[in-house]
Design an enzyme around this catalytic site. Sequence first.
Site, PDB file in Angstrom:
ATOM      1  N   GLY A 130       0.815  -1.201   0.000  1.00 17.81           N
ATOM      2  CA  GLY A 130       0.000   0.000   0.000  1.00 17.81           C
ATOM      3  C   GLY A 130       0.851   1.254   0.000  1.00 17.81           C
ATOM      4  CB  SER A 131       0.451   4.610  -1.486  1.00 15.32           C
ATOM      5  OG  SER A 131       0.770   4.198  -2.791  1.00 15.32           O
ATOM      6  N   GLY A 132       1.456   5.255   1.276  1.00 13.69           N
ATOM      7  CA  GLY A 132       1.299   5.875   2.590  1.00 13.69           C
ATOM      8  C   GLY A 132       2.445   5.580   3.522  1.00 13.69           C
ATOM      9  CG  HIS A 133       3.523   2.174   4.324  1.00 13.59           C
ATOM     10  ND1 HIS A 133       2.921   2.387   5.539  1.00 13.59           N
ATOM     11  CD2 HIS A 133       2.764   1.249   3.677  1.00 13.59           C
ATOM     12  CE1 HIS A 133       1.841   1.614   5.629  1.00 13.59           C
ATOM     13  NE2 HIS A 133       1.720   0.917   4.507  1.00 13.59           N
ATOM     14  CE  LYS A 163       4.973  -3.154   3.819  1.00 12.28           C
ATOM     15  NZ  LYS A 163       4.759  -2.931   2.372  1.00 12.28           N
ATOM     16  CG  ASP A 214       0.784  -6.422   0.692  1.00 10.90           C
ATOM     17  OD1 ASP A 214      -0.385  -6.010   0.651  1.00 10.90           O
ATOM     18  OD2 ASP A 214       1.755  -5.692   0.927  1.00 10.90           O
ATOM     19  CG  HIS A 256      -1.432  -0.940   7.265  1.00  6.38           C
ATOM     20  ND1 HIS A 256      -0.758  -2.109   7.496  1.00  6.38           N
ATOM     21  CD2 HIS A 256      -1.094  -0.544   6.018  1.00  6.38           C
ATOM     22  CE1 HIS A 256      -0.047  -2.405   6.418  1.00  6.38           C
ATOM     23  NE2 HIS A 256      -0.231  -1.482   5.516  1.00  6.38           N
TER      24      HIS A 256
END
Lengths: 333, 333
Positions: B54-57, B105, B110, B219
């Site tokens: 996911g994006s945001g990391h 991960k 994923d 998250h």
Amino acid sequence: MKKLINHPQNLRREFLAGLALAHADTLRVCLEPVYVVRADAPVPGKTAIVSGGGSGHEPLHAGFVGKGMLDAACPGEVFTSPTPDQIEAATRAVNGGAGVLHIVKNYTGDIMNFEMAAELCQAGGIEVRAVVINDDVAVEDSLYTAGRRGVGTTVLAEKLCGAAAQRGYDLARLETLCRKVNRDGRSIGMALTPCTVPAAGKPTFELREDEMEMGIGIHGEPGRERMPLLPAAELTARMAGTLLADLPFRSGDEVIAMVNGMGGTPLMELYLVYGELEQILQRHGIRVARRLVGNYITSLEMAGCSITLLKADDELLSLWDDPVFTPGLRWGI
Amino acid sequence: MKKLINHPQNLRREFLAGLALAHADTLRVCLEPVYVVRADAPVPGKTAIVSGGGSGHEPLHAGFVGKGMLDAACPGEVFTSPTPDQIEAATRAVNGGAGVLHIVKNYTGDIMNFEMAAELCQAGGIEVRAVVINDDVAVEDSLYTAGRRGVGTTVLAEKLCGAAAQRGYDLARLETLCRKVNRDGRSIGMALTPCTVPAAGKPTFELREDEMEMGIGIHGEPGRERMPLLPAAELTARMAGTLLADLPFRSGDEVIAMVNGMGGTPLMELYLVYGELEQILQRHGIRVARRLVGNYITSLEMAGCSITLLKADDELLSLWDDPVFTPGLRWGI
């Protein structure tokens, strides 16, 4: 107040202890008085560069000490000017016999204390020149400042002058370069949220949930206006428009651009703003020749960003590409 | 919700547009489907490495694409797994004929989507191996995960395997290396504040003003316990103790250590935590041979930090020192 600290009064010392442990190959930290120097200081025959100011803007300045950038930084307490004895000791510690340039952000306390330290050093036979950075187009004569505040251009000045000193520029030529960078650099910032100075324990100001502050200072000083939160495209256009009109930048100019996070803004958002900025500049015929996107001159955990544009020429671009080896900026080594 | 965005549904695309403009010398962005590849991909004869999530990391993973690290990254929407077609397209784009390692991960979505993509690629004649990172000691079987979550060790695995691939490790040897890194790496995180996923518009959880969450996921998944905010020294001791007991690390070990910010924590505080950590490790006879202090695997604007310890040996330290040229990690070039 939620912070990863022990006691506010130990924050500066404990931060610097961690910095010293993490970067022993690059820098040394002195605690009495407080300053940070290149591990190999003084470098004989090299013009030295000292900067400093309140802590809380990291990596500026302590994180920019190292080969190709600053010889020393003098961190004050959070958002508080460094004292003359810090600046004097740092200047003496890095003097390699070729004189020392002070890069000073335009805040009344910083100016006064750097001037006092310079006089003491000069009385001791060290040649010192000072350049004041006053690049913030947002306001004139704000809290803590007569004239414009010194913000993002300071980062670029420290990189460029650091490279020049490494190349062997003498003090007069280094001072001229630094004045050119300040003359041709402009910044503006904005905030979505305030930050909390640990010793104060409460936010520096308040913003409503639908509000932002345009033209904010890096200590949370008031900006130009509080206004409803804008989409990033409009926000960036407004910030860029203010900068472009101020110098003025012209079609055909090349620039070094920085989209800087205030500390609490995700990198995704900074890149989004950078994308908007580069497209706006393209439409004005301005080419971004080099850029930084990230957290370089912060305000603790404030959410928001600033944009800095520096008109570039061959000398500046060449100096920009020189190697730099600091905790906060590193390439080529 | 206060963010520097236009519309949440355009955030990923607009972030990547900015990333591509800022780092055209390093990477290219493809939008149909969405992935990011090294500017010179595919590199003939080199084993390739693809990661994603996911994006945001950020900077993980898109900011770690470049020479000496990832060949490609597949960014999902914020906190959402990338789809199999993204991963398949990225894997095909970087395959230089020597096979592709997937670094995944440990999150259910994923794992499933990387497996599906690997099958499609293998059916097309590309050799693919996958290593799952599951280094988070905080909890077993949390939200979105069977077993331990994959967090900070992923950053170290991407750096180390990226260097190894650049040196010419074949796929089997690269897989072995990545498994060793995962076997010998441990992480734990904590949060002072939640973050807000743009599409949701409200915080992922709530914490009282005097509360922190120990063992938080990247998250915002629940951790081990909510507890009163601790001073940094006690907090770091507790986190380090949990990590040291888990592997177990032993006196005489050398480690690569990372003190990672969750996105909204000032660098001063991260260095302070690093200082505490190195002193604790010294007392246990453990030497920090290399370290990272900063924002490397974040959770949007969450305040907090994570600590990762990786038991090091000569192979890992040598690979660590190899040059790397990415937006998020750069040295030696």
